[in-house]
Design an enzyme around this catalytic site. Structure first.
Site, mmCIF file in Angstrom:
data_model
loop_
_atom_site.group_PDB
_atom_site.id
_atom_site.type_symbol
_atom_site.label_atom_id
_atom_site.label_comp_id
_atom_site.label_asym_id
_atom_site.label_seq_id
_atom_site.Cartn_x
_atom_site.Cartn_y
_atom_site.Cartn_z
ATOM 1 C CD GLU A 187 -1.979 1.176 3.168
ATOM 2 O OE1 GLU A 187 -1.839 0.140 3.844
ATOM 3 O OE2 GLU A 187 -2.578 2.171 3.573
ATOM 4 C CG ASP A 239 0.037 1.757 6.671
ATOM 5 O OD1 ASP A 239 1.170 1.292 6.451
ATOM 6 O OD2 ASP A 239 -0.341 2.891 6.305
ATOM 7 C CG ASP A 280 -4.046 2.255 9.356
ATOM 8 O OD1 ASP A 280 -4.362 1.502 8.395
ATOM 9 O OD2 ASP A 280 -3.490 3.350 9.187
ATOM 10 C CG ASP A 336 -7.435 4.385 6.067
ATOM 11 O OD1 ASP A 336 -8.679 4.209 6.098
ATOM 12 O OD2 ASP A 336 -6.883 5.489 6.200
#
Ligand code: TSJ
Length: 636
Positions: free
Chosen positions: A424, A497, A499, A501
Site C-alpha cells: 500500500e 498498514d 490500521d 485503512d
C-alpha cells in the site's frame, strides 16, 4: 448362547477400533473441521426426525467441560431389543458401524448421506458419550467410553416427555483441536434451520461466565435464506420467488431474488448438504431459468424473433438463488465426490421450476419485466467487455512482456522461489524496494485505495490500472482463463498498514482475488504480512511487538522503567528499509498469515465479502460490531 453373544461383542469392538485407528477414513480429517463434524453427525439424526414430522426443536449446548449436548423433542430412539443384535436398538445405534437410521424406514434422510457415518463413529471418537432417551413413559440412559459400553441400558424414572439427548466429549487423543467454535457451529446450524422450514434450532454457549444463546427458526425456509443473503444488497424487486414440488421421488425447493450487484450467488444442496461443485440439480435450475425467462421475453416482445437468446449467465447476473433437494439415494461424482449425478434430479428441478416460475411470471409480469430488462443490459455490457478483452489480448500479444512499470521484479525466474509483495502506498513501496531480497522478492506498490470489485461491472474492472498491474504481474489470467501453471510467484503477500485503512485495502485485495482468482487462495498462495505494532528500546537494545499481548510480555520481561522507549507504528512508512526488512520481509523472521478457504463454506465467504463491500450500511455495521475484537486490534 452366551458364547455367541460375546463373540459378536468382540466383532463390534473391532469395528469401532478401526474408526479410532483411522479416523480420517470416517470423518475426513481430525482437524477442527472434523471436530465440528461430530456435532453435525449427531444433529443430522434429529433433523431426520424433524423431516419425518416428529421433531420441532433441537437444542445444542456447548458445556463448560468441553463436551456438547444435542437434545431433540422427537419420538426418542427406540429402546426395544433389536432382533439381529439381541440388544436395545439405541445401543446398536452407538456401537455398530453404519447402523444409524436402519430401522424405521421410508422418508428422506439427511443423515447417512454424503458425510453420514452415523452416531457410532462419534461414539468411537469420544472420550465418553452419554445418551438419554425419553420414550414410552420412561427415561433410559447409557454411557460409553471410547466406544465401549460402560453399563447396560438403564431404565430410570418415569417421565411424560419424549425425545433424545446425546452428550459427548471429543477425545483429545484423536483430535488436534478439541475446542468448539460457537461461530462455526452457529453458521451451520442457522443453515440447517433455513433448509428445514419450521424447525427451531437453538445454540447455547455455556462456557463463558455469561452464557449466550442464539435461536434459529424460519417458517419461510429457503425463501428467508435468500432474503438473509441479500440483506446487504439492494434487491431489484420485493418478491422472493419460491417454488416447491415433488417428482419421481425427488423433493424440490428453489428460491431466488435478483439484486443490483453483478455477482451470481447460486447455491445448491442435497439432503441439507452443500454441493459446491453443483451437479444435476443445479444444472436443472439453470436450464429452467434460462428457458423460462427467454420464453417470457419473446412472448412479451422484449426480444425480437431475430434477436439472439439471452444467455443464462446474463439472466443470473445479480442473482441470489438456492436450490435444495431431498433424494433417497444420492449419487455423487466429480473430483471431490460432491457433484450430484442423479439424472432424475435434473428432470425434477427443471420441470418444477419451468412450470411454477411460468405461473409466477404470468401473475407478476412487472417482476418478469425487471429481470429481463436487467438481463438485456447485462448482455450488452458483456459484449462490450468481451470486445475490450479481445483488444487487450491483442495488445499483450504484440507486447508480450508487458509487465507493469511500477513493478520491481525479482531476478530469479523460477516461480517456486519467488514472492511478490503488494504494498500500500508509494512511500512504503519505495522502502520495500530498497529493503527486499532482489533475487526472490518482487514489489508492486499500489496507489491509494483499489477498486471495489463488488460494485463494478467487468468492463470497468478490467480498465482499472491497479487491477491490470496485478493481473499482468501474476501472469495467470482471470476467471475461466485462469491458469495456475502460469503463476509467476509462489507467494502473493499483501502488506498494508496495521490500521483501519490498511485493513480496508487488504479486504479490497482479498475480494478481488476471491472473485477473480479463487484458486490462488484455494491453493494457498495468498498471505497477509504482519508488520509490528510497537518497537521497544532499552539500553540500545530493540524489541518488536506484533500484538498488545506481546508488548506486555516484553515489558514484563525487561521491566518497566523510564529508560524504556515504546514507539507505536502507525504505518509501514514510519519504518526505514532496514527495519521493514527485519520485521516484515525477512523470510527468517517475518510473520505471514496464510489466507485459506474451504469450499464447503463458500456461501458464507461470499456473503461476508458482500456484507463488507456491499452498499447497505446497517448489515456492515452489525458485522463489524460483532467482530469488534478484530477491528479494535487493528485500530488502537
Ligand atoms: F443417532 C443419534 F443417536 F446420534 C441420535 C439420534 C442423536 C440425537 C440427538 C437424536 C437422535 C434421534 C433419533 N432423534 N430421534 C430419533 N428417532 C428415531 O430414532 C426413531 C424413532 C422412532 C421410529 C419409529 O419408526 O417409530 C423410528 C426412528 C428412526
Amino acid at each position: 448362547m452366551s458364547n455367541g453373544y460375546s463373540a459378536e461383542n468382540i466383532q463390534i469392538l473391532e469395528g469401532l477400533e478401526a474408526v479410532r485407528r483411522r479416523p480420517g477414513m470416517y470423518i475426513g480429517t481430525t482437524s477442527s473441521k472434523g471436530l465440528h463434524h461430530l456435532v453435525y453427525e449427531i444433529v443430522d439424526n434429529s433433523v431426520d426426525e424433524a423431516l419425518a414430522g416428529y421433531c420441532s426443536h433441537i437444542q445444542v449446548v456447548l458445556n463448560k467441560d468441553g463436551s456438547v449436548t444435542v437434545t431433540d423433542d422427537g419420538r426418542g430412539i427406540p429402546v426395544g431389543i433389536q432382533e439381529k443384535a439381541q440388544k436395545p436398538a439405541v445401543e446398536v445405534v452407538f456401537t455398530i458401524l453404519h447402523a444409524g437410521g436402519k430401522f424405521g424406514g421410508g422418508g428422506y434422510k439427511v443423515s447417512g448421506g454424503l458425510h453420514g457415518v452415523g452416531a457410532s463413529v462419534v461414539n468411537a471418537l469420544s472420550t465418553w458419550l452419554e445418551v438419554t432417551v425419553d420414550v414410552d413413559g420412561y427415561r433410559y440412559f447409557q454411557r460409553y467410553e471410547r466406544g465401549k459400553v460402560m453399563c447396560p441400558l438403564e431404565k430410570l424414572s418415569s417421565i411424560d416427555r419424549r425425545g433424545t439427548s446425546v452428550r459427548f466429549l471429543p477425545d483429545p487423543e484423536i483430535f488436534e483441536e478439541t475446542v468448539f467454535s460457537f461461530d462455526y457451529l452457529k453458521m451451520r446450524l442457522r443453515e440447517i434451520a433455513f433448509l428445514t422450514k419450521g424447525l427451531r434450532i437453538s445454540l447455547t454457549d455455556d462456557r463463558p461466565e455469561e452464557p449466550v444463546t442464539e435461536s434459529f427458526h424460519y417458517e419461510g425456509g429457503i425463501s428467508e435464506y435468500v432474503k438473509y443473503l441479500n440483506r446487504s444488497m439492494t434487491p431489484l424487486y420485493d418478491n422472493i420467488i419460491y417454488m416447491e414440488g415433488e417428482k419421481n421421488g425427488v423433493l424440490v425447493e428453489a428460491a431466488f431474488q435478483h439484486n443490483d450487484s453483478y455477482n451470481e450467488n447460486v447455491y445448491s444442496f442435497v439432503n441439507n448438504i452443500t454441493t459446491p461443485e453443483g451437479g444435476t440439480h443445479l444444472s436443472g435450475l439453470k436450464s429452467a431459468l434460462t428457458k423460462t425467462f427467454n420464453d417470457y421475453a419473446r412472448k412479451n416482445k422484449m426480444l425480437k424473433d431475430s434477436d439472439d437468446p439471452i444467455s443464462g449467465e446474463d439472466i443470473r447476473e445479480g442473482l441470489t438463488a438456492i436450490v435444495s433437494i431431498k433424494i433417497s439415494e444420492p449419487q455423487f461424482g466429480g473430483q471431490t465426490k460432491q457433484k450430484l449425478g442423479n439424472s432424475e434430479a435434473r428432470v425434477a428441478v427443471e420441470s418444477i421450476v419451468n412450470e411454477k416460475l411460468g405461473i409466477f411470471l404470468e401473475q407478476n409480469p412487472d417482476v418478469g419485466k425487471i429481470i429481463v430488462e436487467k438481463s438485456i443490459v447485462a448482455q450488452r455490457a458483456r459484449n462490450a467487455a468481451r470486445k475490450a478483452r479481445e483488444l487487450a489480448h491483442r495488445k499483450s500479444a504484440l507486447d508480450t512482456m508487458a509487465l507493469p512499470g511500477k513493478l520491481a521484479d525479482c531476478t530469479d525466474k523460477n516461480p517456486e522461489n519467488c514472492e511478490i509483495y503488494i504494498v500500500e502506498g508509494d512511500s512504503a513501496g519505495g522502502s520495500a524496494k530498497e529493503a527486499r531480497a532482489r533475487a526472490t522478492q518482487a514489489i508492486l506498490p499500489l496507489r491509494g485505495k483499489i477498486l471495489n470489485v463488488e460494485k463494478a461491472r467487468l468492463d470497468r474492472i478490467l480498465t482499472n490500472n491497479e487491477i491490470k498491474a496485478m493481473i499482468t504481474a501474476f501472469g495467470t489470467g482471470i476467471h475461466e482463463d485462469f491458469d495456475i501453471s502460469k503463476l509467476r510467484y509462489n507467494k502473493i503477500i499483501i502488506m498494508t498498514d496495521a490500521d483501519v485503512d490498511g485493513a480496508h485495502i487488504s479486504t479490497l485485495l482479498l475480494t478481488f482475488f476471491y472473485r477473480f482468482m479463487p484458486d490462488l487462495i484455494r491453493e494457498g498462495h495468498v498471505y497477509l504480512a504482519k508488520p509490528p505494532l510497537y518497537k521497544v528500546e532499552k539500553n540500545k537494545k530493540e524489541w518488536y511487538a506484533y500484538s498488545d499481548d506481546e508488548l506486555n510480555r516484553i515489558m514484563l520481561e525487561i521491566g518497566r522503567d523510564q529508560n524504556n522507549k515504546v514507539q507505536r507504528y502507525k504505518g509501514l512508512g514510519e519504518m526505514d528499509p532496514e527495519q521493514l526488512w527485519e520485521t516484515t520481509m525477512d523470510p527468517g523472521k517475518r510473520i505471514l498469515m496464510k489466507v485459506m478457504m474451504d469450499d464447503d463454506d463458500k456461501l458464507n465467504i461470499d456473503n461476508t465479502f458482500s456484507v463488507l463491500m456491499g452498499d447497505q450500511v446497517e448489515p456492515r455495521r452489525e458485522f463489524i460490531e460483532k467482530n469488534a475484537k478484530f477491528v479494535t486490534n487493528l485500530d488502537i
